[in-house]
Design a protein around this motif. Sequence first.
Motif, short mmCIF file in Angstrom:
data_model
loop_
_atom_site.label_atom_id
_atom_site.label_comp_id
_atom_site.label_asym_id
_atom_site.label_seq_id
_atom_site.Cartn_x
_atom_site.Cartn_y
_atom_site.Cartn_z
N ASP A 182 2.38 1.56 -3.50
CA ASP A 182 1.35 2.02 -4.45
C ASP A 182 1.11 3.52 -4.29
O ASP A 182 0.97 4.26 -5.27
CB ASP A 182 0.04 1.26 -4.25
CG ASP A 182 0.10 -0.17 -4.75
OD1 ASP A 182 1.08 -0.53 -5.45
OD2 ASP A 182 -0.83 -0.94 -4.44
N SER A 183 1.08 3.98 -3.06
CA SER A 183 0.86 5.40 -2.80
C SER A 183 2.01 6.24 -3.35
O SER A 183 1.79 7.28 -3.97
CB SER A 183 0.71 5.62 -1.30
OG SER A 183 0.56 6.99 -1.01
N LYS A 191 -0.52 5.52 -7.43
CA LYS A 191 -1.72 4.70 -7.63
C LYS A 191 -2.73 5.08 -6.55
O LYS A 191 -2.37 5.48 -5.46
CB LYS A 191 -1.38 3.22 -7.53
CG LYS A 191 -0.43 2.74 -8.61
CD LYS A 191 -0.08 1.29 -8.43
CE LYS A 191 0.91 0.83 -9.47
NZ LYS A 191 1.36 -0.54 -9.23
N GLY A 192 -3.98 4.93 -6.88
CA GLY A 192 -5.03 5.30 -5.92
C GLY A 192 -5.54 6.69 -6.18
O GLY A 192 -5.15 7.36 -7.16
N SER A 230 0.82 -1.21 0.00
CA SER A 230 0.00 0.00 0.00
C SER A 230 0.85 1.26 0.00
O SER A 230 0.56 2.22 -0.71
CB SER A 230 -0.92 0.02 1.23
OG SER A 230 -1.80 -1.06 1.19
#
Length: 74
Positions: free
Chosen positions: A50-51, A55-56, A47
Motif C-alpha cells: 500500500d505504501s 496509499k495512505g 502495508s
Amino acid sequence: MSKKSNPSHENKHINKVEEPITDYNVEKNAVQEEELHPILIKLLEKSIQDSKEGKGISHEEMQKRIKLKYPFLK
C-alpha cells in the motif's frame, strides 16, 4: 560502642531489580530469532505494498489533521 550489623547495607545488590529470566525460558544475554505469525507477515506485506502504491498519508499530513481536529493538543 559496638557497631550494629545492617543486612541491607552489607549486600549492595539487595535492592537491585532485574527481570526474572527464568519465567521466559531464556538464558541471560541470549539472542533468539523469533518467527513472525503468518497473519502478521501478510499484514506487513500488504502495508508495504500500500505504501509503495501511494496509499495512505504522510506523517506531516496526519499531524496537520490531528491539529485541526484537536486544536487544544500541542
